[in-house]
Design a protein around this motif. Structure first.
Motif: not given
Ligand code: KG4
Ligand code: ZN
Length: 337
Positions: A114-116, A167-169, A182-186, A273-276, A305-307
């Protein structure tokens, strides 16, 4: 266990083709990640058909690269682990089919992951001494979960998002600000130059005692703010919007995680997860954890990130528990934790 267990792990649930070689669940011998972000950027998000096609083009070379980096061959692999959900069905099927082919060809066990769960286990790779139980906040592009990890493979889900994932937000708000994908890092970077108190965006805590999340109201509030400002020809300070939006997301994530940890008497919170990767989330969570005497863990950015490595870790712990998948294992796009 006397003999080392070598897991080859495949992750293709979204837009990263990744293959890892993991020894005994926590030691990464190789973690090759091929990101398709540059391809999907032009479309403002992941295009499922394109993702599947790119995985097919890349997967064999990435598997070979991982074996070469780890200086091993297929004969040294004890177990094949692969993500079978949640994710994009066509993308998942590429990794799943490759894993089945290796398992069948080499006559070794297949373990579906399971990916989560993978995102949580990235913490075991980062911190070799981390053991359950602990509280985990999983925040990615597709998921927002508050989970009490009782033991390996044993979870109590305290809360999840009722609409958009965190992350979607970030990605949707970035799109409305025309910042790219993707918007998160920006947003994370822009926010560093902005005033987080400039705009009072709503914090959605939902009902008293709820550990669920909701980010769609906040997303609408940002859109309304932008539309109103444009109508009145007011200047929009993008850095301030980014910082104020980010603060509204992070505050709720932090306060709910702290409350959940206290409820379960957990002295550890592990982000995943990515937002972490978000710098404000890490900072505010650290500050609040210090105040509450809770230890904070999070994986390095590459493991957020996904790995494949995180999938290899779950694969190992499932394998030593005796969990095996049949060769007719199917992709499950909406697989739950
Ligand atoms: O875990 P992940 O690589 O893929 C999924 O399983 O979804 O997460 C990707 C998400 C994207 O929405 C991206 O914008 C967000 O993680 N993300 C961030 C940051 N880096 C990646 N969100 C906020 N701040 C960040 N630094
Ligand atoms: Zn993910």
């Amino acid at each position: 266990m006397d003999k080392d267990i070598i897991v080859l792990a495949i992750e293709t649930s979204c837009d990263e083709t990744s293959v890892a070689i993991v020894k005994d669940g926590r030691e990464v011998l190789a973690n090759v990640i091929s990101s398709q972000i540059d391809i999907h950027k032009k479309f403002g998000g992941v295009v499922p058909e394109v993702a599947s096609r790119k995985h097919i083009e890349n997967i064999n070379a990435i598997i070979q690269e991982a074996l070469d980096k780890a200086r091993i061959t297929f004969d040294d692999i004890d177990v094949v682990a692969t993500t079978y959900g949640p994710g994009l069905v066509g993308a998942l099927l590429v990794g799943l089919s490759s894993a089945k082919a290796i398992a069948f060809g080499k006559n070794i066990p297949l373990v579906g992951v399971n990916h989560i769960e993978g995102h949580i286990y990235a913490n075991f790779i980062e911190d070799k001494s981390l053991e359950p139980p602990f509280m985990s906040l999983i925040v990615s592009g597709g998921h927002t979960h508050l989970v009490y990890v009782e033991d390996y493979g044993q979870y109590e889900i305290l809360g999840r998002t009722r609409d958009d994932a965190a992350g979607e937000a970030f990605d949707k708000v970035a799109r409305s600000l025309e910042l790219g994908y993707p918007g998160g890092p920006i947003i994370d970077n822009l926010a560093k130059k902005g005033n987080k108190e400039a705009i009072d965006f709503p914090r959605s805590y939902l009902e008293e005692g709820s550990f669920d999340f909701s980010f769609s109201g906040l997303k609408s509030a940002v859109l309304n703010y932008l539309n109103n400002s444009k109508q009145k020809s007011l200047d929009i300070v993008v850095e301030d919007v980014a910082a104020s939006f980010q603060e509204a997301v992070v505050e709720v994530l932090v306060e709910k995680s702290i409350k959940a940890a206290k409820l379960k008497n957990s002295k550890i919170i592990a982000l995943a997860g990515g937002v972490a990767s978000n710098s404000r989330l890490r900072d505010l969570m650290k500050k609040r954890c210090d105040e509450e005497n809770i230890e904070l863990k999070y994986p390095s950015k590459i493991l957020c990130t996904d790995n494949g490595a995180m999938i290899g870790s779950v694969g190992y712990y499932n394998y030593i528990k005796g969990i095996r998948s049949d060769l007719d294992l199917n992709a499950v796009p909406n697989l739950k934790l």
